[in-house]
Design an enzyme around this catalytic site. Structure first.
Site, short mmCIF file in Angstrom:
data_model
loop_
_atom_site.label_atom_id
_atom_site.label_comp_id
_atom_site.label_asym_id
_atom_site.label_seq_id
_atom_site.Cartn_x
_atom_site.Cartn_y
_atom_site.Cartn_z
N SER A 156 1.04 -1.50 0.24
CA SER A 156 0.07 0.42 0.03
C SER A 156 0.97 1.38 -0.12
CB SER A 156 -1.37 0.12 0.63
OG SER A 156 0.01 -0.25 2.27
N THR A 241 2.49 -6.73 10.74
CA THR A 241 4.15 -6.29 10.58
C THR A 241 5.20 -6.44 11.61
OG1 THR A 241 3.64 -4.94 8.87
CG2 THR A 241 5.52 -5.58 9.11
N HIS A 289 -6.22 -5.48 11.79
CA HIS A 289 -5.31 -5.21 13.62
C HIS A 289 -6.24 -5.32 14.22
CE1 HIS A 289 -2.24 -5.70 10.24
NE2 HIS A 289 -1.87 -4.19 10.10
O1 CDP Z 1 2.05 -2.72 8.28
P1 CDP Z 1 1.49 -1.99 10.24
O2 CDP Z 1 -0.30 -1.35 10.06
O3 CDP Z 1 0.87 -3.79 10.96
O4 CDP Z 1 2.40 -1.52 10.72
P2 CDP Z 1 3.36 -0.04 11.34
O5 CDP Z 1 1.63 0.49 12.03
O6 CDP Z 1 3.85 0.62 10.10
O7 CDP Z 1 4.35 -0.04 12.02
C1 CDP Z 1 4.85 -1.08 12.64
C2 CDP Z 1 4.89 -1.73 13.79
O8 CDP Z 1 5.13 -1.66 14.80
C3 CDP Z 1 2.85 -2.81 13.54
O9 CDP Z 1 2.89 -4.21 12.85
C4 CDP Z 1 2.65 -2.58 15.33
O10 CDP Z 1 3.25 -4.27 15.19
C5 CDP Z 1 3.83 -2.11 15.52
N1 CDP Z 1 3.48 -0.69 15.88
C6 CDP Z 1 3.22 -0.76 17.40
O11 CDP Z 1 3.07 -1.92 18.49
N2 CDP Z 1 1.95 0.46 18.39
C7 CDP Z 1 1.85 1.75 17.09
N3 CDP Z 1 1.60 2.80 18.07
C8 CDP Z 1 2.24 1.42 16.24
C9 CDP Z 1 2.76 0.74 15.61
#
Ligand code: CDP
Length: 315
Positions: A156, A241, A289
């Site tokens: 994306s 992720t 998620h």
């Molecule tokens: O791709 P995705 O939306 O899963 O992830 P992202 O927002 O790019 O952030 C990478 C990873 O960091 C996430 O998959 C979460 O495991 C972690 N994360 C978190 O623990 N707390 C947040 N406020 C943001 C991200």
């Protein structure tokens, strides 16, 4: 006159469900963390026997010969038979050495990293994993570091930031310079729409002779990881992720250190309001998620001494 007693900071009244999480965290962090070798080895061997990340996390010419029928992990009815052309894009051999790294840092993108001063500590790890092409320059280095060995890219982002790589591609190649010689890990076979854009990313990096090499997640591995976490009691439509990379790190590294994992909008120690990411406030899609539930599992692994979850600032 009596000296004024300083009141400990309190979470803001607006923060309803964060109180419970903050109290849980404060309780866990009241005790000094110590690695528990036995718990760590037990968890790692469970992961290895169910998911085989070492050999199967990524697609290679060894584990995915021509003719293999790949089943997309996000769309079970979709399959793709590997032909010679797709096969030629795969890594020849396993991208990871046949021994574990001493220390790995897995860097999530949470706003908690924002003012953490953890950059140096993160960069001191032998292997640094980052998620979703996060920005590392413009002052972020101090807090998030710059060393990168493995970085994931959600298609994306390629669609939104780089016009799905349909037009000029130089901007994409240049923006990846901050990741040095790292591996770019793409979920090319999770959803049908991911495949063409992931292939375009790989071709672009090859054609521009970028030092970054692209590699694809193995959908079979992602599927077994989803089952593994379900068997641990984690309920979610799709793993984030961050938890995928943490699971892989637990197989590849002796010491796993997590940074930037805090999916709540109030800092657990300072109670300051946080943005969702350290670089923007784009919200997570809660339809797919379940990061708070994932966080509870990670916190449990922290308290069992399996991995170390960093929430405080680094000195
Ligand atoms: O791709 P995705 O939306 O899963 O992830 P992202 O927002 O790019 O952030 C990478 C990873 O960091 C996430 O998959 C979460 O495991 C972690 N994360 C978190 O623990 N707390 C947040 N406020 C943001 C991200």
């Amino acid at each position: 006159s009596q000296p004024q007693q300083k009141r400990a900071p309190q979470p803001p009244a607006s923060c309803k469900d964060c109180r419970e999480n903050i109290n849980k965290v404060l309780e866990v962090y009241a005790k000094a963390w110590k690695k528990q070798e036995e718990s760590y080895l037990k968890f790692r061997s469970q992961l290895r026997s169910k998911c085989h990340g070492f050999e199967k996390a990524t697609i290679t010419q060894q584990n995915t010969p021509v003719g293999t029928k790949l089943v997309y992990d996000g769309e079970k009815k979709r399959t793709l038979q590997v032909n010679q052309e797709i096969f030629s894009t795969f890594f020849k051999e396993l991208p990871f050495p046949n021994k574990t790294w001493h220390t790995c840092a897995v860097v999530g993108n949470g706003g908690i990293l924002g003012n953490s001063s953890c950059g140096k500590e993160i960069d001191s790890a032998d292997f640094v994993i980052r998620c979703n092409l996060p920005p590392l320059s413009n002052g972020y280095e101090t807090h998030v570091g710059s060393k990168t060995d493995l970085v994931t890219a959600n298609p994306s982002i390629l669609m939104e930031k780089f016009g799905a790589l349909m037009g000029r591609r130089r901007k994409f190649v240049e923006s990846l310079r901050s990741y040095g010689h790292s591996l770019l890990l793409l979920p090319a076979f999770s959803f049908g729409r991911n495949t063409p854009v992931s292939l375009r990313a790989l071709y672009t990096l090859e054609d521009f002779e970028s030092p970054i090499r692209s590699i694809f997640f193995n959908p079979g591995y992602l599927q077994s990881l989803a089952l593994f976490w379900r068997s641990q009691g984690l309920k979610t439509v799709r793993l984030s992720t961050g938890i995928i990379m943490t699971s892989l790190a637990l197989e590849l590294c002796d010491n796993v250190q997590l940074y930037g994992f805090w999916p709540f909008d109030v800092h657990p120690h300072s109670f300051q309001t946080l943005t969702n990411h350290y670089y923007d406030d784009r919200k997570t899609k809660t339809k797919f998620h379940a990061m708070p539930e994932e966080f509870n599992h990670l916190l449990m692994l922290h308290s069992q001494g399996v991995l170390k979850l960093h929430l405080g600032d680094c000195k």
